[in-house]
Design an enzyme around this catalytic site. Sequence first.
Site, short mmCIF file in Angstrom:
data_model
loop_
_atom_site.label_atom_id
_atom_site.label_comp_id
_atom_site.label_asym_id
_atom_site.label_seq_id
_atom_site.Cartn_x
_atom_site.Cartn_y
_atom_site.Cartn_z
N ASN A 149 -12.39 -3.09 -2.64
CA ASN A 149 -13.22 -3.48 -1.49
C ASN A 149 -14.10 -2.36 -0.93
OD1 ASN A 149 -10.91 -2.20 -0.65
ND2 ASN A 149 -10.57 -3.50 1.13
N GLU A 246 -1.29 2.93 0.39
CA GLU A 246 -2.12 2.23 1.39
C GLU A 246 -2.18 0.78 0.94
OE1 GLU A 246 -3.61 3.39 4.09
OE2 GLU A 246 -3.04 5.47 3.79
N CYS A 280 -8.29 -4.55 4.31
CA CYS A 280 -6.83 -4.53 4.42
C CYS A 280 -6.33 -4.62 5.86
CB CYS A 280 -6.30 -3.26 3.78
SG CYS A 280 -7.17 -1.80 4.38
N GLU A 458 -4.16 8.56 5.46
CA GLU A 458 -5.47 9.06 5.06
C GLU A 458 -6.20 9.45 6.34
OE1 GLU A 458 -7.03 6.02 2.33
OE2 GLU A 458 -5.98 7.12 0.74
P1 NAD Z 1 -4.30 -4.44 -6.66
O1 NAD Z 1 -2.99 -4.02 -6.12
O2 NAD Z 1 -4.38 -5.63 -7.53
O3 NAD Z 1 -4.98 -3.24 -7.51
C1 NAD Z 1 -5.18 -1.98 -6.92
C2 NAD Z 1 -5.34 -0.95 -8.02
O4 NAD Z 1 -4.09 -0.79 -8.69
C3 NAD Z 1 -6.35 -1.31 -9.12
O5 NAD Z 1 -7.07 -0.15 -9.45
C4 NAD Z 1 -5.47 -1.75 -10.27
O6 NAD Z 1 -6.08 -1.54 -11.53
C5 NAD Z 1 -4.27 -0.85 -10.09
N1 NAD Z 1 -3.01 -1.36 -10.65
C6 NAD Z 1 -2.56 -2.63 -10.69
N2 NAD Z 1 -1.32 -2.67 -11.24
C7 NAD Z 1 -0.98 -1.38 -11.53
C8 NAD Z 1 0.17 -0.76 -12.09
N3 NAD Z 1 1.24 -1.46 -12.46
N4 NAD Z 1 0.17 0.57 -12.25
C9 NAD Z 1 -0.90 1.32 -11.86
N5 NAD Z 1 -2.02 0.79 -11.33
C10 NAD Z 1 -2.06 -0.54 -11.15
O7 NAD Z 1 -5.23 -4.59 -5.38
P2 NAD Z 1 -6.74 -5.10 -5.29
O8 NAD Z 1 -6.74 -6.57 -5.57
O9 NAD Z 1 -7.63 -4.21 -6.08
O10 NAD Z 1 -7.05 -4.84 -3.76
C11 NAD Z 1 -6.63 -5.67 -2.74
C12 NAD Z 1 -5.39 -5.15 -2.06
O11 NAD Z 1 -5.60 -3.80 -1.65
C13 NAD Z 1 -5.07 -5.92 -0.80
O12 NAD Z 1 -3.70 -6.16 -0.71
C14 NAD Z 1 -5.51 -4.98 0.30
O13 NAD Z 1 -4.88 -5.17 1.53
C15 NAD Z 1 -5.20 -3.66 -0.29
N6 NAD Z 1 -5.98 -2.61 0.38
C16 NAD Z 1 -5.33 -1.71 1.19
C17 NAD Z 1 -6.05 -0.72 1.88
C18 NAD Z 1 -5.37 0.26 2.78
O14 NAD Z 1 -5.97 1.29 3.07
N7 NAD Z 1 -4.17 0.04 3.23
C19 NAD Z 1 -7.44 -0.67 1.71
C20 NAD Z 1 -8.06 -1.59 0.88
C21 NAD Z 1 -7.32 -2.55 0.21
#
Ligand code: NAD
Length: 480
Positions: A149, A246, A280, A458
Amino acid sequence: MAELIQSYYGGAHRGGAKGTFEKRYPATGEVIANVELATTAMLDEAVAMAAAAQKDWARTSVQERGQILIRCAHALMGANEELSRLEVRDVGKVYAEAVSGDVPSGPDALEFFGAAIMTYTGTHHQWDGGMGYTRRVPLGVCAGIGAWNYPTQIALWKSAPALAMGNAFILKPSEMTPIVSNRIVEIMEEAGLPKGLMNVIQGDHTIGTAICEHPGIAKVSLTGGVATGKKIMAQSADSLKRVTLELGGKAPLILFEDCDLDKAAATAMEANFYTAGEVCSNATRVFVHRDIAGEILARMKAMTEEMTVGDPMSEDVQMGALISENHLKKVLGYVEKGVTEGAELITGGKRVHPQGFEGGYFMEPTIMSGCSDDMTIVREEIFGPVMSVLIFDSEEEAIERANATHFGLGAGLFTKDLSRAHRVADQLEAGNVWVNTYNLIPPDMPFGGAKQSGFGRESSLYAFESYSDIRATYIALDDD
Ligand code: NAD
């Protein structure tokens, strides 16, 4: 024609990958890039180059490190419009949001950490016959795994404190948003960052897993979903990697009966529809006091129906596309489930096909009312433009219901009563609480989650703790 995107490490674009991934522009659905998926051999090479560069970097004085990072920050600020256009290609969000907030928040962090490291100190201790001091030392090679995002912000919020502290950094952006990261690193190197310190490995969870398992990487910081966070911890256990997470959220925003109705309604909308709701910390559970519920809903409905959805580059558009066809379907599925479980659809809820962008992943901003705490749309993170409105009668009830979730990233409240503001803010179980505003995160304020929204921070000086160890030195002052 679709461009080819490779990994970028050791100061160069690198081939040798094992296949490609199609990157589509969310606003049209067209394939705009083919992304080469890095191999573990490429990761090994990147880690070796990063480790070599880190040795000199850690020996560079904090003044010089800080100055280089500030120069990088200013170069990135100068490239704000270029980077914002790339971020729009990646995410499908509206350009106005990217250029005014999302993209500049990255270089702002770099500038802050570049300045902060120059004055960052440890502790001093004094005893009979001895003295001691502590100082923070870098971990070595650190890695960041990003969500899709906020690709620029995620790249820099993670790497800025790591680099300032004397580490090298390997970034794995989300496979959904591979475009902007390589350019960020190129600009930083043009501004004087030594090659090999900031590296991009492109790929999906497969190479993400390899990053977690890699013995040459000391720490991994994830921005992603809760389920991914749990996997990352497990995968990092064998190498005893430090982990910060995060993760997702389902934040409450409590609108008390004495609040400024216009400001509260406008903020609730922004806290749900900014970046098409793909934020998020978004306040997706809006708790409204019964006495003002009718007024607030009427205001929000009217303002929402005035929003234009479509071409992210158009100045007349307030909401862009969602990240992918699959994600759009998932979000629309939540709306359907909400209605099935008894929520009232106040406005929105449908896919839209704006003229000239018919293949894009767009939907109407959506408000659901009459929601109860046990509904799926109230319990689960939707990560789309869907607001759930819940009615409450008392302060105690609002606090209890706001906290009844395993998430704990953000929380907010609107009231003109100063005592109530402090009393309620103190009881909300979240890493970040906002009063009479929402989602503001200046670089010197920590950002991060409580409960299953993760741990580690962060932004702010606390972020240094995530990318360093403490070394305690005891010095004997007597010769006996
Ligand atoms: P996601 O968890 O599907 O993927 C995040 C990242 O993790 C991607 O780069 C993906 O390739 C990688 N990944 C997935 N499985 C993995 C594994 N087993 N090992 C290592 N890497 C792996 O999330 P998304 O769909 O990209 O993003 C949405 C989520 O992110 C939402 O839940 C949102 O709330 C969260 N988010 C949190 C914050 C925060 O600062 N707290 C900020 C933005 C988004």
